[in-house]
Design an enzyme around this catalytic site. Structure first.
Site, PDB file in Angstrom:
ATOM      1  N   SER A 157     -10.419  -1.689  -1.908  1.00  0.00           N
ATOM      2  CA  SER A 157      -9.119  -1.339  -2.498  1.00  0.00           C
ATOM      3  C   SER A 157      -8.274  -2.592  -2.565  1.00  0.00           C
ATOM      4  O   SER A 157      -8.441  -3.512  -1.754  1.00  0.00           O
ATOM      5  CB  SER A 157      -8.403  -0.281  -1.658  1.00  0.00           C
ATOM      6  OG  SER A 157      -7.052  -0.121  -2.081  1.00  0.00           O
ATOM      7  N   TYR A 170      -5.872   2.932   6.570  1.00  0.00           N
ATOM      8  CA  TYR A 170      -6.610   2.878   5.307  1.00  0.00           C
ATOM      9  C   TYR A 170      -6.707   1.437   4.810  1.00  0.00           C
ATOM     10  O   TYR A 170      -7.794   0.947   4.475  1.00  0.00           O
ATOM     11  CB  TYR A 170      -5.931   3.760   4.257  1.00  0.00           C
ATOM     12  CG  TYR A 170      -6.624   3.722   2.907  1.00  0.00           C
ATOM     13  CD1 TYR A 170      -7.747   4.507   2.659  1.00  0.00           C
ATOM     14  CD2 TYR A 170      -6.170   2.882   1.889  1.00  0.00           C
ATOM     15  CE1 TYR A 170      -8.393   4.463   1.433  1.00  0.00           C
ATOM     16  CE2 TYR A 170      -6.804   2.829   0.663  1.00  0.00           C
ATOM     17  CZ  TYR A 170      -7.912   3.618   0.438  1.00  0.00           C
ATOM     18  OH  TYR A 170      -8.554   3.579  -0.774  1.00  0.00           O
TER      19      TYR A 170
END
Length: 266
Positions: A157, A170
């Site tokens: 990401s 995350y």
């Protein structure tokens, strides 16, 4: 592990496994691979109905599809799942490590983090990525032995590369996936290539949950600040995944940012 949808394999088609394949990027990857001549093992965690819907779409594109339920954080379940895939497919040409989860938190409030959610996020996003890759290696090497060019693509990401509004565990887990990708590339070369994709702000349900009531406003702002004037879609990511699998034969250990040029211009 539960398995459904097995039928007679088509020898001419290449074989791929996609974790987190029921929805979002995983769904788009399953369909993109099916569209380009791959049979696909679709691994999902809990979205059985969505998994079967995605499998039906892929079958309509001509693919043989296995749907398998597996918690990628459970190494024994991962090994059983890969053994089941190998039994049917005989080898793997590609692995898309896409399964992922996140944690709830209030931005800038470190005390709002539940450490059990932190542990679960790392168990799925980091340990799970490694465990699936490790269990897939023997089947990917069989492709190499038959003259193929097997590849792994991990879903990282943009928040693994730079700060963003995502929950801390995350973002930290995706930074770990970036490092894991490079380390796996070193360890698995020259037989297996390993790369990652790092999507920016992506249209759809994931960012809707992250941004809540401000989704339309904030996504619109991001699109206007992006050179290509829109946010990334799951289909954009799947296209890059396919290219990393079927082309780019001398590229390994890389992380491809997919954000329409936003990070290059800010």
């Amino acid at each position: 592990m539960n398995r459904t949808g097995s039928d007679t394999p088509t020898p001419a088609r290449r074989k791929a496994l996609v974790t987190g394949g029921a929805t979002g990027i995983g769904r788009a990857a399953v369909l993109e691979l099916a569209r380009h001549g791959f049979d696909v093992a679709l691994v999902y965690g809990s979205s059985a109905t969505a998994a079967e819907a995605t499998a039906a779409e892929a079958r309509a594109l001509g693919a043989q599809v296995l749907t398998l339920q597996c918690d990628v954080a459970d190494d024994e379940a991962v090994r059983r799942t890969l053994a089941a895939v190998g039994e049917v497919f005989g080898h793997l040409d590609a692995l898309v490590n896409n399964a992922g989860t996140t944690a709830n938190w209030t931005m800038r409030d470190l005390e709002s983090l539940d450490m059990a959610e932190w542990d679960r996020t790392f168990a799925v996003n980091v340990k799970g990525t490694f465990q699936v890759a490790r269990a897939a290696v023997p089947w990917l090497k069989k492709s190499r032995q038959a003259g193929g060019s097997p590849a792994i693509v991990n879903t990282a990401s943009i928040v693994g590369l730079r700060p963003g509004p995502q929950p801390l565990p995350y973002a930290a887990s995706k930074a770990a996936v970036v490092n894991l990708t490079k380390t796996l590339a070193w360890n698995l070369g020259p037989h297996i290539r390993v790369n990652a994709v790092a999507p920016g702000w992506m249209e759809g349900e994931w960012m809707e949950r992250m941004l809540g009531d401000r989704y339309d406003e904030l996504m619109g702002n991001r699109a206007r600040a992006t050179p290509l004037k829109r946010c990334v879609t799951a289909e954009d990511v799947a296209e890059v995944m396919l290219n990393l699998i079927t082309a780019n034969r001398f590229v390994t250990g890389e992380v491809v940012v997919i954000d329409g040029g936003f990070t290059a211009s800010t």
